[in-house]
Design a protein around this motif. Structure first.
Motif, short mmCIF file in Angstrom:
data_model
loop_
_atom_site.label_atom_id
_atom_site.label_comp_id
_atom_site.label_asym_id
_atom_site.label_seq_id
_atom_site.Cartn_x
_atom_site.Cartn_y
_atom_site.Cartn_z
N GLU A 24 0.49 -1.68 0.21
CA GLU A 24 -0.01 -0.02 0.14
C GLU A 24 0.83 1.24 0.17
O GLU A 24 1.94 1.17 1.01
N THR A 25 0.66 2.22 -0.60
CA THR A 25 1.43 3.87 -1.27
C THR A 25 1.23 4.11 0.18
O THR A 25 -0.40 4.26 1.03
N ASN A 70 9.81 5.37 6.56
CA ASN A 70 9.83 6.92 5.44
C ASN A 70 8.84 6.69 4.38
O ASN A 70 8.66 7.86 3.47
N GLY A 71 8.07 6.07 3.85
CA GLY A 71 7.16 5.63 2.92
C GLY A 71 7.90 5.76 1.71
O GLY A 71 7.21 4.93 0.68
N ASP A 72 9.15 5.21 1.58
CA ASP A 72 10.11 4.15 0.58
C ASP A 72 9.38 3.08 -0.21
O ASP A 72 9.31 2.53 1.34
N ILE A 73 9.44 2.62 -1.16
CA ILE A 73 8.77 1.44 -1.30
C ILE A 73 10.06 0.55 -2.37
O ILE A 73 10.59 1.38 -2.81
N TRP A 74 10.46 -0.16 -1.66
CA TRP A 74 11.62 -1.90 -2.18
C TRP A 74 10.55 -2.78 -2.78
O TRP A 74 9.62 -3.29 -2.29
N ILE A 75 11.62 -2.90 -4.29
CA ILE A 75 10.71 -3.72 -4.58
C ILE A 75 12.38 -4.69 -5.63
O ILE A 75 13.12 -3.84 -5.84
N VAL A 83 14.26 -1.86 -6.90
CA VAL A 83 14.80 -0.51 -7.15
C VAL A 83 13.90 0.68 -5.95
O VAL A 83 13.48 -0.79 -5.31
N ARG A 84 14.53 1.18 -5.86
CA ARG A 84 13.93 2.17 -4.54
C ARG A 84 12.16 3.14 -5.28
O ARG A 84 13.16 4.20 -5.68
N TRP A 85 11.13 3.63 -4.41
CA TRP A 85 10.60 4.50 -4.33
C TRP A 85 10.74 5.43 -3.81
O TRP A 85 10.59 4.97 -2.60
N ASP A 86 11.24 6.20 -3.93
CA ASP A 86 11.73 7.52 -3.31
C ASP A 86 10.14 8.56 -2.64
O ASP A 86 9.35 9.17 -3.90
N ALA A 87 10.28 8.19 -2.03
CA ALA A 87 8.05 8.26 -1.55
C ALA A 87 8.31 10.32 -1.71
O ALA A 87 7.70 10.68 -1.99
#
Length: 183
Positions: A24-25, A70-75, A83-87
């Motif tokens: 969940e984002t 911190n809200g970042d998403i690791w895939i 890859v890391r989505w930087d929130a």
């Protein structure tokens, strides 16, 4: 008595094929990962889907997603790629890991965990545990699988679960049993 209620939503525009990972984002959408290295953002309120374009992602199916505090998403996909989505910046960053293709053809991250100080732990199928910096993805430590977890049988090694035991220990569930990692 309480009963469980089910609702099955058949989402017509699911870009991922079969579902292998979900998270969940911060906005309340569900990111769904699957085959063909695709991510679909699903809004459970409107039931609408949109593809998530990840230019930093490499080919392979997405099979692990993890949201840090911190809200970042690791895939992670099935080919030794994170890859890391930087929130905050709202974009993807590649996290380079060394190749361990010398070990197995089916190389991949099997589990993510965030410790008490925010470091990201990535357990792997065949290469032990990588401890990553939460903002840069830099490898802070690499705990070698063949030396620590399965010195007698390195081909059976794999890290499939990570659990905090106390303030000073993480327990790794391996193909050969439990391994206690002192912090």
């Amino acid at each position: 008595t309480d009963t469980l209620r089910q609702r099955y939503d058949e989402v017509a525009d699911l870009y991922t094929g079969y579902i292998a990972a979900m998270v969940e984002t911060e906005e309340g959408k569900i990111w769904i990962g699957g085959e063909n290295n695709t991510i679909t953002a699903y809004n459970p309120i409107t039931r609408q889907t949109t593809p998530v374009i990840c230019t930093a992602c490499k080919p392979g199916f997405i099979h692990r997603m993890f949201k840090a505090r911190n809200g970042d998403i690791w895939i992670a996909n099935a080919k030794n790629h994170i890859v890391r989505w930087d929130a905050r910046e709202r974009r993807f960053f590649p996290v380079p890991l060394p190749s361990w293709s010398w070990f197995m053809e089916n190389e991949h991250v099997t589990v993510f965990y965030e410790d008490g100080i925010g470091r990201i732990w990535a357990g792997t199928h065949g290469a032990g545990v990588f401890v990553l910096h939460p903002r840069t993805g830099e490898i802070l430590e690499h705990i070698q699988a063949d030396k620590v977890f399965a010195p007698k049988e390195p081909t059976l090694n794999g890290i499939y679960a990570l659990l905090p035991w106390n303030r000073d220990t993480i327990v790794a569930g391996t193909a050969n049993g439990l391994c206690f990692i002192d912090l």
